[in-house]
Design an enzyme around this catalytic site. Structure first.
Site, mmCIF file in Angstrom:
data_model
loop_
_atom_site.group_PDB
_atom_site.id
_atom_site.type_symbol
_atom_site.label_atom_id
_atom_site.label_comp_id
_atom_site.label_asym_id
_atom_site.label_seq_id
_atom_site.Cartn_x
_atom_site.Cartn_y
_atom_site.Cartn_z
ATOM 1 N N HIS A 77 0.858 -1.191 0.000
ATOM 2 C CA HIS A 77 0.000 0.000 0.000
ATOM 3 C C HIS A 77 0.889 1.234 0.000
ATOM 4 O O HIS A 77 2.079 1.156 0.269
ATOM 5 C CB HIS A 77 -0.978 0.009 1.177
ATOM 6 N N GLU A 130 -3.442 4.515 1.815
ATOM 7 C CA GLU A 130 -3.731 4.773 3.221
ATOM 8 C C GLU A 130 -3.577 6.258 3.493
ATOM 9 O O GLU A 130 -2.665 6.894 2.981
ATOM 10 C CB GLU A 130 -2.759 3.997 4.117
#
Length: 130
Positions: free
Chosen positions: A68, A116
């Protein structure tokens, strides 16, 4: 060799127009350059390259590569951004959750790349882990 900091991330996408709309409209990145198959976006002091790859498949949890990409957001703005993600129907895959001394929410871009938003710093996280 002395590495002095983070420069950028290049993300493979399947549809440059769709990804540009997501990163510019939803995450408010600034388009600095648009090529035939690539685009350069600025967000604060960081920049991101989106590169369209023919035949690219949606990112998955079982593939190697980037897990991520996390971006900093001020805690004062966090709940409003989470609400915006929900209102726009953007898939949230984790959170919002308190991690260390900051809040995190993980969500997917149109090709399934996990992003994120996090409200803390590495120093603050290390206070909890040490």
């Amino acid at each position: 060799m002395k590495v002095t900091g983070f420069s950028h991330v290049t993300i493979r996408v399947s549809d440059l127009d769709r990804s540009l709309a997501f990163y510019c409209d939803q995450l408010h990145m600034t388009l600095r350059h648009r090529g035939r198959t690539d685009a350069y976006l600025e967000w604060g002091i960081a920049w991101i390259c989106l590169i369209q790859k023919e035949g690219a498949v949606r990112a998955g949890e079982d593939s190697c590569g980037v897990d991520h990409i996390a971006f900093y957001i001020a805690e004062a703005d966090f709940q409003d951004v989470v609400q915006h993600l929900r209102e726009q129907g953007i898939p949230i895959v984790r959170g919002p959750v308190k991690r260390g001394q900051g809040w995190s929410v993980n969500f997917l871009d149109p090709d399934g790349t996990q992003l994120e938003l996090h409200t803390s710093t590495l120093d603050k996280r290390m206070e909890v882990w040490v």
